[in-house]
Design a protein around this motif. Sequence first.
Motif, PDB file in Angstrom:
ATOM      1  N   LYS A 156      -9.445 -13.262  -2.261  1.00 62.16           N
ATOM      2  CA  LYS A 156      -9.303 -11.848  -2.603  1.00 62.16           C
ATOM      3  C   LYS A 156      -8.717 -11.678  -4.001  1.00 62.16           C
ATOM      4  O   LYS A 156      -9.035 -10.718  -4.700  1.00 62.16           O
ATOM      5  CB  LYS A 156      -8.433 -11.133  -1.576  1.00 62.16           C
ATOM      6  N   ASN A 203       0.836  -1.192   0.000  1.00 66.51           N
ATOM      7  CA  ASN A 203       0.000   0.000   0.000  1.00 66.51           C
ATOM      8  C   ASN A 203       0.870   1.240   0.000  1.00 66.51           C
ATOM      9  O   ASN A 203       1.774   1.373   0.817  1.00 66.51           O
ATOM     10  CB  ASN A 203      -0.916   0.011   1.219  1.00 66.51           C
ATOM     11  N   ASP A 227     -11.058  -1.026  -1.364  1.00 61.28           N
ATOM     12  CA  ASP A 227     -11.193  -2.459  -1.539  1.00 61.28           C
ATOM     13  C   ASP A 227      -9.951  -3.030  -2.230  1.00 61.28           C
ATOM     14  O   ASP A 227      -9.362  -2.390  -3.096  1.00 61.28           O
ATOM     15  CB  ASP A 227     -12.444  -2.755  -2.386  1.00 61.28           C
ATOM     16  N   HIS A 228      -9.574  -4.249  -1.830  1.00 61.25           N
ATOM     17  CA  HIS A 228      -8.367  -4.866  -2.389  1.00 61.25           C
ATOM     18  C   HIS A 228      -8.495  -5.035  -3.901  1.00 61.25           C
ATOM     19  O   HIS A 228      -7.516  -4.844  -4.634  1.00 61.25           O
ATOM     20  CB  HIS A 228      -8.135  -6.219  -1.723  1.00 61.25           C
TER      21      HIS A 228
END
Length: 223
Positions: A177, A109, A118-119
Amino acid sequence: LLKWRVPQGSDWLECWAESTEQVSFHKQARLRSKKKKRHVQNLRQIRRKQVRIMAEARREVIREDLRRAKFICLAMDDRQYQKIIRFRCDAPQKPFVRRGVLGVMSLENSSTQDFEEDHALIAVRKLDAFLNRFCTPLLKSAVGDTLASNSAVDDSQALKEHIRKHTRVFAADGASKERRALFTAVREMFENVVLLIRDGAHALRIAIRDPLHFDNFFRRSLE
């Protein structure tokens, strides 16, 4: 072989041989001093530039393969905050297929805003930036800054659109994810994808990891 103060053929060979192994630039400089070869100041900076040039030469070959491809498959593999992006495409000449690595994309990040998003959205945004960097060639201006000319920018955008339109298969590992990021990327960027593949080996490894750890024999072998 080459005029002026530039790396010679033997220097390029040494750079390739040492950089393809797990040898740092600092260690390469120490090895050169122990061999009692010609002293070169700032060898680490020179090697870094050489590796950058060799990587760009390899990327140009991959760009040409992708320009001629009609069917492209992209695969993403996560490895500790880094994502390796591989490709496979058709070719007009034997062996009629090309494969390789487009590059490595960082997943760390970069700002506080990234922690709140959101990922999947972060992954798509970084994938779009990664394609921009990959498609844009490195050129030197008169002042020495790395930039691309207007024609190179147009070619890079055309190549990026070609990759987006001709990518038909997308593959990712078994993490939930990553699957969400894959679905978002297909919806936002790769509208012509017809097949999504989940890495079965990754899912199988997750499924059998805990049972193996519970067994005393396998736990000792794994430790």
